[in-house]
Design an enzyme around this catalytic site. Structure first.
Site, PDB file in Angstrom:
ATOM      1  N   ASP A  73       0.867  -1.187   0.000  1.00  0.00           N
ATOM      2  CA  ASP A  73       0.000   0.000   0.000  1.00  0.00           C
ATOM      3  C   ASP A  73       0.900   1.231   0.000  1.00  0.00           C
ATOM      4  O   ASP A  73       2.096   1.136   0.273  1.00  0.00           O
ATOM      5  CB  ASP A  73      -0.900  -0.001   1.256  1.00  0.00           C
ATOM      6  CG  ASP A  73      -2.152   0.849   1.063  1.00  0.00           C
ATOM      7  OD1 ASP A  73      -3.217   0.282   0.788  1.00  0.00           O
ATOM      8  OD2 ASP A  73      -2.049   2.086   1.166  1.00  0.00           O
ATOM      9  N   TYR A 105     -14.675   8.785 -11.133  1.00  0.00           N
ATOM     10  CA  TYR A 105     -14.490   7.408 -10.690  1.00  0.00           C
ATOM     11  C   TYR A 105     -15.198   6.445 -11.653  1.00  0.00           C
ATOM     12  O   TYR A 105     -14.613   5.451 -12.093  1.00  0.00           O
ATOM     13  CB  TYR A 105     -15.056   7.265  -9.273  1.00  0.00           C
ATOM     14  CG  TYR A 105     -15.072   5.862  -8.734  1.00  0.00           C
ATOM     15  CD1 TYR A 105     -13.900   5.202  -8.413  1.00  0.00           C
ATOM     16  CD2 TYR A 105     -16.286   5.198  -8.522  1.00  0.00           C
ATOM     17  CE1 TYR A 105     -13.918   3.920  -7.898  1.00  0.00           C
ATOM     18  CE2 TYR A 105     -16.311   3.920  -8.002  1.00  0.00           C
ATOM     19  CZ  TYR A 105     -15.131   3.284  -7.693  1.00  0.00           C
ATOM     20  OH  TYR A 105     -15.168   2.013  -7.182  1.00  0.00           O
TER      21      TYR A 105
END
Ligand code: SER
Length: 316
Positions: free
Chosen positions: A35, A143
């Site tokens: 991450d 998005y």
């Protein structure tokens, strides 16, 4: 053959759950979590971890070279609500990040890639009820159209380069192990935390806003089932519709009230996320997932609410 699985975006709502599930199946050492931030509490110390920004091409390449993954899950993304605040950043992360991963997966001959799409690929002119796999798609959030373009790239890499990419258009996901961040469906997780902590919740979506949702256990099981399915049975290489439970904030609140009788919900009628929700389907048709990989839902609304409350109570 033993698997080496790289999960990118491991700290997120889906990543946390997937890393835990995959480590349970394949063993801790077989699953490399990564991450942009240091490891989330839930996955810290449970196996290998790499810091990775999907936009840092050299570092990402190094991680592929070092671990030679057989499977890659790319979950790093900016979701719908935050995407509207930072449109160019969302486009860049969601698109360039995907292209980096697809390219390195071809270069390092990764066996299978998973990439999540979303109900956000649909728009105001898509059929709102039982939205089919193939229909008008005019998403109006960054998005949403980054996911729709991403689906096209996934299918393209499958057709052009033979990369075995698999994808699901997730509904809004509800789980207790990790919080969502920056989405329009996040209310359906926040409501449980507030119900237990405060006994009240102000919903940013109106009482009657129906959206397709799913309990996380079903979503993880769907993901594993799709990834385990024989390649020849998969007729869709863009992304599969997946149907869970459709409910409104009022219906969810009523179900929570059965367990917490004093719980009260109120509504904020001036939130920009309402317009996003209004542009999305209310329910989804997932006949291709049922036919191609025998998908069947386990959690309905009452079962989901009960499981959420039982588990969340233990940790908050
Ligand atoms: N849950 C996501 C969001 O609300 C949709 O995929 O943005």
């Amino acid at each position: 053959m033993s698997e080496k699985i790289l999960v990118i975006g491991a700290n997120g709502q889906i990543g946390t759950e997937l890393v835990t599930a995959l480590r349970g199946i394949h063993g801790a050492e077989a699953v490399i979590a990564s991450d942009i931030n240091s490891a989330a509490y839930a996955i810290r110390n449970s196996g290998p971890y790499e810091l990775a920004n999907v936009l840092d091409k050299d570092n990402l390449h190094h991680i592929f070279e070092k671990h030679r993954p057989t499977q890659v899950y790319l979950l790093a993304a900016i979701l719908s609500a935050v995407g509207e605040q930072k449109p160019k950043v969302a486009w860049d992360l969601n698109m360039t990040g995907l292209l980096h991963v697809l390219d390195f997966s071809v270069e390092f001959k990764v066996d299978k890639v998973f990439w999540p799409s979303s109900i956000a690929v649909f728009g105001p002119h898509s059929p709102q009820y039982q939205t089919p796999q193939y229909c008008v798609m005019d998403p109006n959030t960054v998005y949403g159209f980054s996911k729709l373009a991403g689906e096209r790239w996934c299918e393209y890499y499958f057709t052009k380069y033979g990369l075995d990419v698999r994808s699901i258009r997730y509904p809004g996901l509800v789980g207790w192990r990790a919080n969502p961040g920056g989405g329009t469906t996040d209310y359906a997780v926040h409501i449980f935390h507030q119900a237990l902590k405060a006994g009240t919740y102000e919903s940013f979506l109106s009482a009657d806003t129906a959206l397709p949702m799913m309990y996380m256990d079903d979503a993880i099981r769907a993901t594993m089932t799709l990834m385990d399915a024989p390649a020849a049975t998969l007729s869709i290489r863009s992304s599969y519709n997946l149907s869970g439970i459709s409910f409104t904030p009022a219906q969810l609140a009523a179900e929570i009230k059965k367990h917490i009788p004093n719980f009260e919900i109120s509504y904020n009628d001036n939130d920009p996320r309402q317009a996003i929700a209004d542009s999305w389907p209310k329910s989804i048709n997932d006949s291709y997932a049922q036919k191609d990989w025998n998908w069947q839902l386990e959690y309905d609304l009452p079962k989901m609410v009960e499981d959420m409350l039982v588990n969340l109570k233990k940790i908050i």
